[in-house]
Each structure stands twice: as C-alpha cells, then as structure tokens.
Write a protein that holds these residues in place. Sequence first.
Motif, PDB file in Angstrom:
ATOM      1  N   GLU A  10       0.815  -1.216   0.000  1.00 40.15           N
ATOM      2  CA  GLU A  10       0.000   0.000   0.000  1.00 40.15           C
ATOM      3  C   GLU A  10       0.849   1.267   0.000  1.00 40.15           C
ATOM      4  OE1 GLU A  10      -3.526   2.152   2.651  1.00 40.15           O
ATOM      5  OE2 GLU A  10      -2.724   0.211   3.293  1.00 40.15           O
ATOM      6  N   SER A  11       1.882   1.310   0.841  1.00 44.12           N
ATOM      7  CA  SER A  11       2.699   2.527   0.902  1.00 44.12           C
ATOM      8  C   SER A  11       3.488   2.732  -0.394  1.00 44.12           C
ATOM      9  CB  SER A  11       3.622   2.521   2.121  1.00 44.12           C
ATOM     10  OG  SER A  11       4.485   1.429   2.089  1.00 44.12           O
ATOM     11  N   ALA A  12       3.960   1.666  -1.007  1.00 44.71           N
ATOM     12  CA  ALA A  12       4.670   1.791  -2.293  1.00 44.71           C
ATOM     13  C   ALA A  12       3.726   2.293  -3.380  1.00 44.71           C
ATOM     14  CB  ALA A  12       5.284   0.454  -2.684  1.00 44.71           C
ATOM     15  N   MET A  13       2.492   1.812  -3.380  1.00 46.37           N
ATOM     16  CA  MET A  13       1.506   2.296  -4.358  1.00 46.37           C
ATOM     17  C   MET A  13       1.222   3.776  -4.143  1.00 46.37           C
ATOM     18  SD  MET A  13      -1.203  -0.861  -4.786  1.00 46.37           S
ATOM     19  CE  MET A  13      -2.374   0.105  -5.731  1.00 46.37           C
ATOM     20  N   ASN A  14       1.056   4.190  -2.881  1.00 45.87           N
ATOM     21  CA  ASN A  14       0.789   5.598  -2.581  1.00 45.87           C
ATOM     22  C   ASN A  14       1.950   6.490  -3.018  1.00 45.87           C
ATOM     23  OD1 ASN A  14      -1.738   5.077  -1.500  1.00 45.87           O
ATOM     24  ND2 ASN A  14      -0.971   4.891   0.589  1.00 45.87           N
ATOM     25  N   ARG A  15       3.177   6.036  -2.783  1.00 48.32           N
ATOM     26  CA  ARG A  15       4.346   6.808  -3.214  1.00 48.32           C
ATOM     27  C   ARG A  15       4.391   6.914  -4.737  1.00 48.32           C
ATOM     28  NH1 ARG A  15       6.794   3.793   0.857  1.00 48.32           N
ATOM     29  NH2 ARG A  15       7.682   2.367  -0.661  1.00 48.32           N
ATOM     30  N   ALA A  16       4.097   5.813  -5.427  1.00 48.50           N
ATOM     31  CA  ALA A  16       4.112   5.816  -6.897  1.00 48.50           C
ATOM     32  C   ALA A  16       3.055   6.767  -7.455  1.00 48.50           C
ATOM     33  CB  ALA A  16       3.902   4.403  -7.430  1.00 48.50           C
ATOM     34  N   ILE A  17       1.867   6.756  -6.869  1.00 48.58           N
ATOM     35  CA  ILE A  17       0.791   7.646  -7.329  1.00 48.58           C
ATOM     36  C   ILE A  17       1.171   9.107  -7.073  1.00 48.58           C
ATOM     37  CG2 ILE A  17      -1.592   8.361  -6.852  1.00 48.58           C
ATOM     38  CD1 ILE A  17      -2.148   5.260  -6.528  1.00 48.58           C
ATOM     39  N   ALA A  18       1.764   9.377  -5.911  1.00 47.97           N
ATOM     40  CA  ALA A  18       2.206  10.746  -5.614  1.00 47.97           C
ATOM     41  C   ALA A  18       3.282  11.181  -6.611  1.00 47.97           C
ATOM     42  CB  ALA A  18       2.738  10.823  -4.185  1.00 47.97           C
ATOM     43  N   VAL A 103      -1.818  -1.743 -15.492  1.00 49.07           N
ATOM     44  CA  VAL A 103      -0.651  -2.484 -15.991  1.00 49.07           C
ATOM     45  C   VAL A 103      -0.532  -2.282 -17.500  1.00 49.07           C
ATOM     46  CG1 VAL A 103       0.415  -4.770 -16.238  1.00 49.07           C
ATOM     47  CG2 VAL A 103      -0.930  -4.243 -14.187  1.00 49.07           C
ATOM     48  N   LEU A 104       0.664  -1.932 -17.946  1.00 42.51           N
ATOM     49  CA  LEU A 104       0.942  -1.853 -19.379  1.00 42.51           C
ATOM     50  C   LEU A 104       1.687  -3.125 -19.767  1.00 42.51           C
ATOM     51  CD1 LEU A 104       0.977  -0.379 -22.084  1.00 42.51           C
ATOM     52  CD2 LEU A 104       3.038   0.822 -21.315  1.00 42.51           C
ATOM     53  N   TYR A 105       1.120  -3.834 -20.740  1.00 36.11           N
ATOM     54  CA  TYR A 105       1.685  -5.110 -21.176  1.00 36.11           C
ATOM     55  C   TYR A 105       1.937  -5.021 -22.676  1.00 36.11           C
ATOM     56  CZ  TYR A 105       1.847 -10.284 -21.697  1.00 36.11           C
ATOM     57  OH  TYR A 105       2.187 -11.575 -21.996  1.00 36.11           O
ATOM     58  N   THR A 106       1.005  -5.462 -23.501  1.00 38.61           N
ATOM     59  CA  THR A 106       1.207  -5.491 -24.949  1.00 38.61           C
ATOM     60  C   THR A 106       1.017  -4.125 -25.605  1.00 38.61           C
ATOM     61  OG1 THR A 106      -1.106  -6.027 -25.395  1.00 38.61           O
ATOM     62  CG2 THR A 106       0.432  -7.885 -25.087  1.00 38.61           C
ATOM     63  N   GLY A 107       0.243  -3.248 -24.962  1.00 33.69           N
ATOM     64  CA  GLY A 107      -0.064  -1.942 -25.531  1.00 33.69           C
ATOM     65  C   GLY A 107      -1.414  -1.895 -26.219  1.00 33.69           C
ATOM     66  N   ARG A 108      -2.078  -3.029 -26.340  1.00 32.50           N
ATOM     67  CA  ARG A 108      -3.357  -3.080 -27.056  1.00 32.50           C
ATOM     68  C   ARG A 108      -4.482  -2.342 -26.331  1.00 32.50           C
ATOM     69  NH1 ARG A 108      -2.998  -5.797 -31.567  1.00 32.50           N
ATOM     70  NH2 ARG A 108      -1.216  -7.152 -31.863  1.00 32.50           N
ATOM     71  N   SER A 109      -4.509  -2.402 -25.001  1.00 37.22           N
ATOM     72  CA  SER A 109      -5.526  -1.661 -24.241  1.00 37.22           C
ATOM     73  C   SER A 109      -5.334  -0.157 -24.422  1.00 37.22           C
ATOM     74  CB  SER A 109      -5.463  -2.004 -22.753  1.00 37.22           C
ATOM     75  OG  SER A 109      -5.845  -3.337 -22.546  1.00 37.22           O
ATOM     76  N   CYS A 110      -4.090   0.281 -24.426  1.00 29.94           N
ATOM     77  CA  CYS A 110      -3.801   1.706 -24.611  1.00 29.94           C
ATOM     78  C   CYS A 110      -4.180   2.167 -26.018  1.00 29.94           C
ATOM     79  CB  CYS A 110      -2.339   1.994 -24.321  1.00 29.94           C
ATOM     80  SG  CYS A 110      -1.952   1.743 -22.591  1.00 29.94           S
ATOM     81  N   LEU A 131       0.612   2.329 -13.517  1.00 30.44           N
ATOM     82  CA  LEU A 131       1.208   1.972 -12.234  1.00 30.44           C
ATOM     83  C   LEU A 131       2.367   1.007 -12.440  1.00 30.44           C
ATOM     84  CD1 LEU A 131       1.055   2.341  -9.168  1.00 30.44           C
ATOM     85  CD2 LEU A 131      -0.456   0.341  -9.102  1.00 30.44           C
ATOM     86  N   VAL A 132       2.177   0.009 -13.344  1.00 30.69           N
ATOM     87  CA  VAL A 132       3.204  -1.004 -13.595  1.00 30.69           C
ATOM     88  C   VAL A 132       3.416  -1.162 -15.094  1.00 30.69           C
ATOM     89  CG1 VAL A 132       3.836  -3.434 -13.307  1.00 30.69           C
ATOM     90  CG2 VAL A 132       2.587  -2.262 -11.492  1.00 30.69           C
ATOM     91  N   ASP A 133       4.677  -1.096 -15.515  1.00 28.46           N
ATOM     92  CA  ASP A 133       5.043  -1.417 -16.895  1.00 28.46           C
ATOM     93  C   ASP A 133       5.795  -2.738 -16.853  1.00 28.46           C
ATOM     94  OD1 ASP A 133       5.998  -1.660 -19.470  1.00 28.46           O
ATOM     95  OD2 ASP A 133       6.941   0.317 -19.547  1.00 28.46           O
ATOM     96  N   ASP A 144       4.227   7.720 -20.474  1.00 28.98           N
ATOM     97  CA  ASP A 144       4.886   8.967 -20.079  1.00 28.98           C
ATOM     98  C   ASP A 144       5.220   8.962 -18.595  1.00 28.98           C
ATOM     99  OD1 ASP A 144       4.553  10.727 -22.605  1.00 28.98           O
ATOM    100  OD2 ASP A 144       2.581   9.838 -22.301  1.00 28.98           O
ATOM    101  N   TYR A 145       4.401   8.254 -17.810  1.00 32.11           N
ATOM    102  CA  TYR A 145       4.562   8.211 -16.364  1.00 32.11           C
ATOM    103  C   TYR A 145       4.433   6.759 -15.907  1.00 32.11           C
ATOM    104  CZ  TYR A 145       3.090  12.937 -17.498  1.00 32.11           C
ATOM    105  OH  TYR A 145       2.967  14.160 -18.092  1.00 32.11           O
ATOM    106  N   ILE A 146       5.415   6.290 -15.137  1.00 30.03           N
ATOM    107  CA  ILE A 146       5.443   4.887 -14.709  1.00 30.03           C
ATOM    108  C   ILE A 146       5.658   4.835 -13.206  1.00 30.03           C
ATOM    109  CG2 ILE A 146       6.611   2.656 -14.944  1.00 30.03           C
ATOM    110  CD1 ILE A 146       7.760   3.756 -17.636  1.00 30.03           C
ATOM    111  N   GLY A 147       4.797   4.071 -12.522  1.00 33.75           N
ATOM    112  CA  GLY A 147       4.986   3.851 -11.097  1.00 33.75           C
ATOM    113  C   GLY A 147       6.143   2.921 -10.830  1.00 33.75           C
ATOM    114  N   LYS A 148       6.195   1.809 -11.577  1.00 36.26           N
ATOM    115  CA  LYS A 148       7.266   0.827 -11.376  1.00 36.26           C
ATOM    116  C   LYS A 148       7.442   0.002 -12.650  1.00 36.26           C
ATOM    117  CE  LYS A 148       8.744  -2.664  -8.014  1.00 36.26           C
ATOM    118  NZ  LYS A 148       9.822  -1.970  -7.335  1.00 36.26           N
TER     119      LYS A 148
END
Length: 177
Positions: A10-18, A103-110, A131-133, A144-148
């Motif tokens: 939870e704290s890692a997710m909060n830091r990534a979002i911030a 989560v970014l995986y194949t890129g098809r959703s984007c 949040l996750v690539d 453009d922006y990646i949490g992890k």
Amino acid sequence: MEKKAIIMDESAMNRAIARITYEILERNRGAEQLCIVGILSRGVILAERIARKIYELEHVSVEFGALDITPFRDDRTAEETKSAKSTIHFPVQDKRVIIVDDVLYTGRSCRAAIDAILAIGRPQCMQLAVLVDRGHRELPIRPDYIGKNVPTAQSETVQVSVQEIDGTDCVAIYQNS
C-alpha cells in the motif's frame, strides 16, 4: 495461478501515485487544461487517486472520467464489443488528456483507449500513466509516467489490487500454471 511475490504494498503504491502526480503537474506546468481518464476498472480507481492528489497539491479540480475500451478492442468480436460504460461528461477537445491504466503489457488496451478518446474529440495531446510497466510490447506504445518497471516472463501475470474493489492495495506477480 500461484502467487510469486508482492512487488508493491500500500505505501509503495501511494508513493508511486504521488510521484506520477508530481510528474504530471511538472510536465504540464500545472493542472490547467488537464483531464484524467481511467481505463475500466482499476485504471479508474488510480485515475481518481491522481485527480484527488492534484486537488491536494494545486487546489484545482481536474475533470475526471472512466473509459470503457471494450468497443474499441481488436481482440473481440462485434457481439462482445457492445458494452459502453464510459462516463466522460466533458469535452476532450483541446485538452491535455492523461490516460491512466494499472498495468501496461502489450499496448493493445492503450491503443483502444486512444481510439475511444479520438472518437469523442480531438485533444491537444494524450499522455499515458501506468502503475506497472511489465514490458512485452506488441505495439509502439510508451508510457509517459510509470509507477514501477517490472520485467516479467510471459508466463507470469501482474495483478493490481485496490482497496475500493479488492479490499487491499498491492501489486503481485503470479505464475501461470
């Protein structure tokens, strides 16, 4: 599926979002002309958190919406793509649209999200926050922006859990059987 590891609590997710929020504000020189669009379902929750954080930092309410990409997917038949649960009640014309996904995986959703947004207007620009690539792109999509960044095997699955849907905040890797 067998859980291999929890890669964000939870704290890692909060830091990534911030961090993502600060990067969005810095790159766009504030919140003017910004709107946040989350891809159903967990991308919406993350987008909402980013919008709240922007308000905390800038005291500006950015327009926020949920995007159902189902009708724009290239891996579904016509009968499967009739769903349209998007809730974007503002014009995207000439706005700086931040697309948020878990989560970014194949890129098809984007790619589907880009098509869905272009179907309702022509933004000034679109930016992607995840949040996750996990890699393994099939299309030339770059966030453009990646949490992890999490290098994964194709036999693995990355699952984002959020309090609002799953009762907990964490990101885990599972090994597919």
